[in-house]
Scaffold this motif. Structure first.
Motif, PDB file in Angstrom:
ATOM      1  N   ALA A  31       0.852  -1.186   0.000  1.00 42.59           N
ATOM      2  CA  ALA A  31       0.000   0.000   0.000  1.00 42.59           C
ATOM      3  C   ALA A  31       0.888   1.236   0.000  1.00 42.59           C
ATOM      4  N   VAL A  32       0.563   2.202  -0.850  1.00 40.48           N
ATOM      5  CA  VAL A  32       1.282   3.478  -0.886  1.00 40.48           C
ATOM      6  C   VAL A  32       0.318   4.559  -0.396  1.00 40.48           C
ATOM      7  N   LEU A  33       0.729   5.261   0.665  1.00 37.77           N
ATOM      8  CA  LEU A  33      -0.113   6.306   1.249  1.00 37.77           C
ATOM      9  C   LEU A  33       0.484   7.673   0.954  1.00 37.77           C
ATOM     10  N   ASP A  34      -0.380   8.650   0.679  1.00 35.01           N
ATOM     11  CA  ASP A  34       0.097  10.013   0.489  1.00 35.01           C
ATOM     12  C   ASP A  34      -1.007  10.979   0.897  1.00 35.01           C
ATOM     13  N   HIS A  35      -0.611  12.064   1.582  1.00 35.26           N
ATOM     14  CA  HIS A  35      -1.610  13.040   2.016  1.00 35.26           C
ATOM     15  C   HIS A  35      -2.125  13.885   0.865  1.00 35.26           C
ATOM     16  N   ALA A  36      -1.375  13.932  -0.249  1.00 38.86           N
ATOM     17  CA  ALA A  36      -1.813  14.706  -1.413  1.00 38.86           C
ATOM     18  C   ALA A  36      -2.901  13.948  -2.163  1.00 38.86           C
ATOM     19  N   ASP A  37      -3.639  14.675  -2.984  1.00 39.33           N
ATOM     20  CA  ASP A  37      -4.722  14.033  -3.736  1.00 39.33           C
ATOM     21  C   ASP A  37      -4.274  13.512  -5.086  1.00 39.33           C
ATOM     22  N   GLN A  38      -2.985  13.691  -5.413  1.00 41.19           N
ATOM     23  CA  GLN A  38      -2.435  13.096  -6.623  1.00 41.19           C
ATOM     24  C   GLN A  38      -0.996  12.686  -6.370  1.00 41.19           C
ATOM     25  N   PRO A  39      -0.538  11.613  -7.031  1.00 44.51           N
ATOM     26  CA  PRO A  39       0.834  11.141  -6.807  1.00 44.51           C
ATOM     27  C   PRO A  39       1.839  11.924  -7.638  1.00 44.51           C
ATOM     28  N   GLY A  40       3.106  11.860  -7.243  1.00 45.57           N
ATOM     29  CA  GLY A  40       4.209  12.354  -8.056  1.00 45.57           C
ATOM     30  C   GLY A  40       4.173  13.823  -8.411  1.00 45.57           C
ATOM     31  N   ARG A  41       3.735  14.663  -7.504  1.00 39.27           N
ATOM     32  CA  ARG A  41       3.609  16.084  -7.849  1.00 39.27           C
ATOM     33  C   ARG A  41       4.975  16.719  -8.142  1.00 39.27           C
ATOM     34  N   LYS A  42       5.991  16.297  -7.402  1.00 32.73           N
ATOM     35  CA  LYS A  42       7.322  16.862  -7.654  1.00 32.73           C
ATOM     36  C   LYS A  42       7.898  16.371  -8.975  1.00 32.73           C
ATOM     37  N   ILE A  43       7.565  15.143  -9.353  1.00 31.27           N
ATOM     38  CA  ILE A  43       7.999  14.630 -10.654  1.00 31.27           C
ATOM     39  C   ILE A  43       7.448  15.521 -11.765  1.00 31.27           C
ATOM     40  N   LEU A  44       6.183  15.884 -11.656  1.00 30.56           N
ATOM     41  CA  LEU A  44       5.508  16.625 -12.716  1.00 30.56           C
ATOM     42  C   LEU A  44       6.073  18.021 -12.940  1.00 30.56           C
ATOM     43  N   ILE A  45       6.579  18.666 -11.874  1.00 23.98           N
ATOM     44  CA  ILE A  45       7.092  20.034 -12.032  1.00 23.98           C
ATOM     45  C   ILE A  45       8.602  20.066 -12.272  1.00 23.98           C
ATOM     46  N   SER A  46       9.261  18.928 -12.154  1.00 26.08           N
ATOM     47  CA  SER A  46      10.722  18.916 -12.248  1.00 26.08           C
ATOM     48  C   SER A  46      11.179  19.129 -13.695  1.00 26.08           C
ATOM     49  N   GLY A  47      12.379  19.699 -13.810  1.00 23.79           N
ATOM     50  CA  GLY A  47      12.971  19.888 -15.125  1.00 23.79           C
ATOM     51  C   GLY A  47      12.129  20.720 -16.056  1.00 23.79           C
ATOM     52  N   GLY A  48      11.455  21.727 -15.515  1.00 21.33           N
ATOM     53  CA  GLY A  48      10.593  22.558 -16.348  1.00 21.33           C
ATOM     54  C   GLY A  48       9.427  21.795 -16.931  1.00 21.33           C
ATOM     55  N   GLY A  49       8.998  20.730 -16.207  1.00 19.08           N
ATOM     56  CA  GLY A  49       7.875  19.919 -16.673  1.00 19.08           C
ATOM     57  C   GLY A  49       8.278  18.758 -17.556  1.00 19.08           C
ATOM     58  N   ARG A  50       9.610  18.590 -17.751  1.00 17.56           N
ATOM     59  CA  ARG A  50      10.076  17.482 -18.587  1.00 17.56           C
ATOM     60  C   ARG A  50      10.947  16.482 -17.835  1.00 17.56           C
ATOM     61  N   ALA A  51      11.128  16.699 -16.539  1.00 18.26           N
ATOM     62  CA  ALA A  51      11.812  15.755 -15.653  1.00 18.26           C
ATOM     63  C   ALA A  51      13.196  15.339 -16.127  1.00 18.26           C
ATOM     64  N   ASN A  52      14.217  15.931 -15.521  1.00 16.57           N
ATOM     65  CA  ASN A  52      15.594  15.488 -15.728  1.00 16.57           C
ATOM     66  C   ASN A  52      15.771  14.229 -14.884  1.00 16.57           C
ATOM     67  N   PHE A  53      15.379  13.075 -15.460  1.00 18.57           N
ATOM     68  CA  PHE A  53      15.110  11.881 -14.650  1.00 18.57           C
ATOM     69  C   PHE A  53      16.328  11.054 -14.272  1.00 18.57           C
ATOM     70  N   THR A  54      17.484  11.299 -14.893  1.00 18.99           N
ATOM     71  CA  THR A  54      18.721  10.660 -14.446  1.00 18.99           C
ATOM     72  C   THR A  54      19.893  11.357 -15.125  1.00 18.99           C
ATOM     73  N   ASN A  55      21.086  10.866 -14.847  1.00 20.06           N
ATOM     74  CA  ASN A  55      22.291  11.399 -15.472  1.00 20.06           C
ATOM     75  C   ASN A  55      23.196  10.236 -15.854  1.00 20.06           C
ATOM     76  N   LEU A  56      23.626  10.221 -17.106  1.00 22.51           N
ATOM     77  CA  LEU A  56      24.446   9.114 -17.605  1.00 22.51           C
ATOM     78  C   LEU A  56      25.778   8.993 -16.893  1.00 22.51           C
ATOM     79  N   HIS A  57      26.241  10.085 -16.295  1.00 17.61           N
ATOM     80  CA  HIS A  57      27.567  10.088 -15.666  1.00 17.61           C
ATOM     81  C   HIS A  57      27.473  10.019 -14.145  1.00 17.61           C
ATOM     82  N   CYS A  58      26.453   9.346 -13.656  1.00 13.86           N
ATOM     83  CA  CYS A  58      26.219   9.278 -12.210  1.00 13.86           C
ATOM     84  C   CYS A  58      27.343   8.517 -11.501  1.00 13.86           C
TER      85      CYS A  58
END
Length: 388
Positions: A31-58
């Motif tokens: 079970a995943v619980l969250d107080h927000a009414d939608q999941p992944g809100r920070k994902i949606l606003i990250s990277g100017g809305g395009r999500a810089n989701f990883t880095n090849l040189h990590c």
């Protein structure tokens, strides 16, 4: 109403969803619980809305923590290529922007939809709009929320940090750690603009909007990227990077022209040496408004070679003493958090409280700008999800 699961995850963000899908795909009820009414809100606003989701040189040295070795295990066992395999499986178009930074071509929504689809396929249940009321541990974990009560032998805290409170960030993850006697390294704003002192504000405020490539340094760390003057202070990638290492009361050092000899035109045979020539030399390298302000603020004290050397050195080692940061409201991430000494580096489980896990931003592991914090979310989430 009480529901029993093998594991309860608090937080429907990047780390929480990754953990849930990994555990669910291994046959665990989650079970995943969250107080927000939608999941992944920070994902949606990250990277100017395009999500810089990883880095090849990590690499591990792209992260700061009280224990610089802690992140190595998780990062080695879930790499950027591992996450890219998932992205390719869902046919999400992406591109490399610069320095190994990967972004969605269309929207960060593609990324969130991918995670939610994987969770659904793994049988994960999401309970949104569920505010946490109480956690007890009589025999396993009892998690009471505004909607119902959950019980599970394992509890995963993926509640994030304090950054960007307007999308619902809270300190609940730190509260849970403290409830179970786990040390929390003082959270602080990171990847955040710095504000001017009164003196620097008077001298540089009118440069708001001016951007130039610099090297910003503090405490042995240096980043060569763009810096932006704002109406309150300094921002841009170079400053956001250095802000994670800056501490209140300390100075940062700016090289306004890395690799350039600014006053070279004044050193030629029969070259003119006067304020106009000095400003012209700076304008050939720096934005015009910045060049004019630097000459006005700190002109050469004379026109001898020694005076030019001293002025050159000053512009390559300019010291700002920030008044502070723009705070959690403008911070991309939170540094500090749950002390890594309290956790297993392989599983993210508490050493003192069996069945209690902490992952993602709530942990004292903070990545550089450029997709590294998402990679930590994926890697720490996968580590806990596989261990449940």
């Amino acid at each position: 109403m009480t529901s029993h699961f093998d594991a309860v995850v608090i937080g429907a963000g990047a780390a929480g969803l990754m953990c849930a899908m990994e555990a669910g795909s291994r046959g665990k009820t989650v079970a995943v619980l969250d107080h927000a009414d939608q999941p992944g809100r920070k994902i949606l606003i990250s990277g100017g809305g395009r999500a810089n989701f990883t880095n090849l040189h990590c690499r591990p040295d792209n992260f700061l923590s009280s224990n610089p070795h802690f992140a190595k295990s998780a990062l080695a066992r879930f790499t950027p290529e591992d996450f890219l395999a998932l992205v390719r499986k869902h046919r999400i178009p992406f591109h490399e922007k610069k320095l190994g930074q990967l972004f969605c071509d269309r929207s960060a929504r593609d990324l969130l939809d991918m995670l939610l689809a994987e969770c659904a396929e793994a049988g994960v249940q999401l309970f949104l709009g569920s505010s946490l009321s109480e956690i007890t541990r009589p025999d396993g974990f009892h998690i009471r929320t505004s909607r119902q009560t959950f019980t599970a032998p394992a509890l995963v805290v993926a509640a994030g940090g304090l950054s960007i409170p307007k999308i619902g960030a809270t300190g609940i993850g730190y509260d849970i750690a403290r409830q179970f006697g786990i040390k929390v390294i003082e959270p602080r704003a990171a990847l955040v603009p710095l504000t001017f002192s009164a003196r620097d504000l008077a001298q540089f405020q009118e440069l708001s909007g001016v951007s130039t490539e610099v090297t910003a340094s503090v405490e042995g760390q240096a980043f060569r990227e763009k810096m932006l003057f704002t109406h309150r202070g300094l921002s841009g990638p170079a400053i956001l990077q250095i802000s994670s290492y800056w501490r209140q009361g300390g100075a940062i050092e700016i090289d306004f022209a890395p690799g350039e000899e600014l006053f070279a035109p004044l050193r030629g045979r029969n070259a003119r040496r006067d304020p106009a020539s000095a400003e012209a030399a700076l304008r050939s390298v720096l934005p015009q408004r910045l060049a004019a302000r630097l000459i006005e603020t700190a002109p050469p004290t004379g026109w001898t070679n020694a005076a030019l050397d001293e002025a050159e050195t000053r512009l390559h080692h300019w010291r700002f003493l920030p008044a502070g940061t723009e705070g959690f409201s403008k911070a991309e991430v939170t540094a500090g958090g749950v002390d890594t000494d309290a956790l297993s580096a392989r599983t993210m489980e508490s050493r003192a409280v069996p069945g209690l896990y902490f992952i993602g931003e709530v942990v004292d592991v903070t990545g550089h700008l450029g997709g590294f914090n998402f990679q930590w979310a994926w890697a720490s989430g996968a580590a806990a999800g596989r261990a449940l």
